[in-house]
Design an enzyme around this catalytic site. Structure first.
Site, mmCIF file in Angstrom:
data_model
loop_
_atom_site.group_PDB
_atom_site.id
_atom_site.type_symbol
_atom_site.label_atom_id
_atom_site.label_comp_id
_atom_site.label_asym_id
_atom_site.label_seq_id
_atom_site.Cartn_x
_atom_site.Cartn_y
_atom_site.Cartn_z
ATOM 1 N N GLY A 45 33.132 42.907 37.153
ATOM 2 C CA GLY A 45 33.738 43.250 38.437
ATOM 3 C C GLY A 45 32.605 43.394 39.419
ATOM 4 O O GLY A 45 31.698 42.562 39.450
ATOM 5 N N GLU A 46 32.622 44.476 40.152
ATOM 6 C CA GLU A 46 31.526 44.729 41.095
ATOM 7 C C GLU A 46 30.872 46.030 40.660
ATOM 8 O O GLU A 46 31.483 47.092 40.749
ATOM 9 C CB GLU A 46 32.143 44.817 42.506
ATOM 10 C CG GLU A 46 31.162 44.634 43.619
ATOM 11 C CD GLU A 46 30.232 43.435 43.452
ATOM 12 O OE1 GLU A 46 30.720 42.315 43.261
ATOM 13 O OE2 GLU A 46 29.003 43.633 43.505
ATOM 14 N N SER A 47 29.635 45.920 40.186
ATOM 15 C CA SER A 47 29.002 47.116 39.615
ATOM 16 C C SER A 47 28.874 48.252 40.622
ATOM 17 O O SER A 47 28.968 49.423 40.260
ATOM 18 C CB SER A 47 27.645 46.775 39.001
ATOM 19 O OG SER A 47 26.835 46.109 39.929
ATOM 20 N N CYS A 80 29.113 41.627 31.948
ATOM 21 C CA CYS A 80 28.704 41.317 33.327
ATOM 22 C C CYS A 80 28.399 42.605 34.117
ATOM 23 O O CYS A 80 27.404 43.251 33.841
ATOM 24 C CB CYS A 80 29.749 40.429 33.994
ATOM 25 S SG CYS A 80 29.039 39.511 35.365
ATOM 26 N N ARG A 135 20.645 41.875 38.970
ATOM 27 C CA ARG A 135 21.986 41.462 39.409
ATOM 28 C C ARG A 135 21.932 40.113 40.105
ATOM 29 O O ARG A 135 20.906 39.744 40.659
ATOM 30 C CB ARG A 135 22.562 42.488 40.387
ATOM 31 C CG ARG A 135 22.814 43.845 39.767
ATOM 32 C CD ARG A 135 23.318 44.813 40.828
ATOM 33 N NE ARG A 135 24.578 44.368 41.401
ATOM 34 C CZ ARG A 135 24.967 44.672 42.643
ATOM 35 N NH1 ARG A 135 24.208 45.393 43.418
ATOM 36 N NH2 ARG A 135 26.129 44.219 43.087
ATOM 37 N N ILE A 188 29.793 34.483 36.113
ATOM 38 C CA ILE A 188 30.303 34.636 37.482
ATOM 39 C C ILE A 188 29.415 35.628 38.223
ATOM 40 O O ILE A 188 29.415 36.816 37.926
ATOM 41 C CB ILE A 188 31.764 35.151 37.469
ATOM 42 C CG1 ILE A 188 32.658 34.197 36.661
ATOM 43 C CG2 ILE A 188 32.294 35.299 38.893
ATOM 44 C CD1 ILE A 188 34.052 34.730 36.395
ATOM 45 N N ARG A 189 28.641 35.115 39.146
ATOM 46 C CA ARG A 189 27.646 35.950 39.863
ATOM 47 C C ARG A 189 26.977 36.915 38.861
ATOM 48 O O ARG A 189 26.954 38.131 39.042
ATOM 49 C CB ARG A 189 28.295 36.687 41.034
ATOM 50 C CG ARG A 189 28.761 35.710 42.133
ATOM 51 C CD ARG A 189 29.307 36.406 43.346
ATOM 52 N NE ARG A 189 30.377 37.327 42.999
ATOM 53 C CZ ARG A 189 30.298 38.639 43.074
ATOM 54 N NH1 ARG A 189 29.198 39.208 43.513
ATOM 55 N NH2 ARG A 189 31.298 39.393 42.733
ATOM 56 N N HIS A 203 31.428 36.375 30.490
ATOM 57 C CA HIS A 203 32.769 36.963 30.336
ATOM 58 C C HIS A 203 33.532 36.400 29.136
ATOM 59 O O HIS A 203 34.357 35.483 29.302
ATOM 60 C CB HIS A 203 33.594 36.650 31.586
ATOM 61 C CG HIS A 203 33.174 37.381 32.810
ATOM 62 N ND1 HIS A 203 33.744 38.560 33.215
ATOM 63 C CD2 HIS A 203 32.235 37.088 33.724
ATOM 64 C CE1 HIS A 203 33.182 38.976 34.330
ATOM 65 N NE2 HIS A 203 32.254 38.094 34.673
ATOM 66 N N GLU A 236 36.028 37.595 27.802
ATOM 67 C CA GLU A 236 37.471 37.863 28.003
ATOM 68 C C GLU A 236 38.139 36.781 28.841
ATOM 69 O O GLU A 236 39.356 36.754 28.952
ATOM 70 C CB GLU A 236 37.677 39.262 28.613
ATOM 71 C CG GLU A 236 37.448 39.396 30.101
ATOM 72 C CD GLU A 236 35.987 39.383 30.527
ATOM 73 O OE1 GLU A 236 35.104 39.156 29.678
ATOM 74 O OE2 GLU A 236 35.729 39.580 31.735
HETATM 75 N N1 GLN Z 1 27.700 40.367 40.723
HETATM 76 C C1 GLN Z 1 28.413 41.482 40.171
HETATM 77 C C2 GLN Z 1 27.586 42.761 40.274
HETATM 78 O O1 GLN Z 1 26.463 42.718 40.601
HETATM 79 C C3 GLN Z 1 28.761 41.238 38.725
HETATM 80 C C4 GLN Z 1 29.712 40.077 38.635
HETATM 81 C C5 GLN Z 1 30.676 40.144 37.497
HETATM 82 O O2 GLN Z 1 30.879 41.181 36.861
HETATM 83 N N2 GLN Z 1 31.310 39.044 37.264
HETATM 84 O O3 GLN Z 1 28.103 43.795 40.052
#
Ligand code: GLN
Length: 192
Positions: free
Chosen positions: A46-48, A78, A105, A134-135, A171, A173
């Protein structure tokens, strides 16, 4: 076996679905009291920054830290991997600092913001595993107690284990391959 999935933000639904396929009891975790009685915990992608803020707001940080120190198996994917790290090389996110890894990150340039690649992960068997990035972060440093489980072709470390803590930059999942989750459940069961 009772597995909690941190459900503050991010891709928790997919983890829950995968664990259900593996026929374990699954509990979405948002509140402190929901951390009680778990045999294992997954921290999703997600977004840390958001996940760490929500963990702070809901007073989850010190409890998850204590549980990890007392041996609760935790699997971070992630953003979840970022949160398990001791150190984040490039930002002010407050991690749990339970795994002896340093992560960076958003480690892939814009062009490769998101990509998929087949990974060799020996602990999962010979068949390659589809890494969905993903990112994604990478592991830039790991101390000697950390076992690196997967690397990209250029040797970048993207999955690791330390005791009962498991982390992947990608990921699992978001694939239909259950092996990584099964491996985590084996750690929870003490079979790994
Ligand atoms: N770029 C996100 C972060 O820095 C991580 C991306 C993800 O969990 N898919 O939190």
């Amino acid at each position: 076996m009772r597995i909690g999935v941190l459900a503050s933000q991010g891709a928790f639904v997919e983890h829950i679905a995968m664990l259900r396929q593996l026929e374990v009891e699954v509990l979405p975790v948002r509140l402190l009291q929901e951390l009680r009685g778990l045999d294992g915990l997954i921290i999703p992608g997600g977004e840390s920054t958001s996940i760490s803020k929500l963990m702070l707001d809901y007073n989850l940080i010190s409890e998850i830290r204590n549980l990890a120190k007392n041996g609760l198996p935790i699997f971070g994917t992630c953003a979840g991997m970022i949160l398990l790290a001791n150190k984040i090389s490039d930002s002010g996110v407050e991690p749990l600092r339970v795994m002896d890894i340093t992560v960076r990150r958003n480690a892939f340039g814009r062009q490769k913001d998101s990509f998929e690649t087949e990974l060799s992960i020996p602990v999962l068997g010979e068949k390659l595993f589809l890494g969905v990035f993903i990112r994604a972060p990478i592991i830039v440093r790991a101390n000697s107690e950390v076992e690196i489980l997967a690397k990209l072709a250029d040797s970048t470390s993207v999955a690791a284990r330390q005791g009962k803590l498991l982390a992947s930059a990608f990921h699992p999942e978001l694939t239909d391959d259950l092996r990584f989750h099964r491996y985590f459940l084996d750690i929870v069961a003490g079979n790994q």
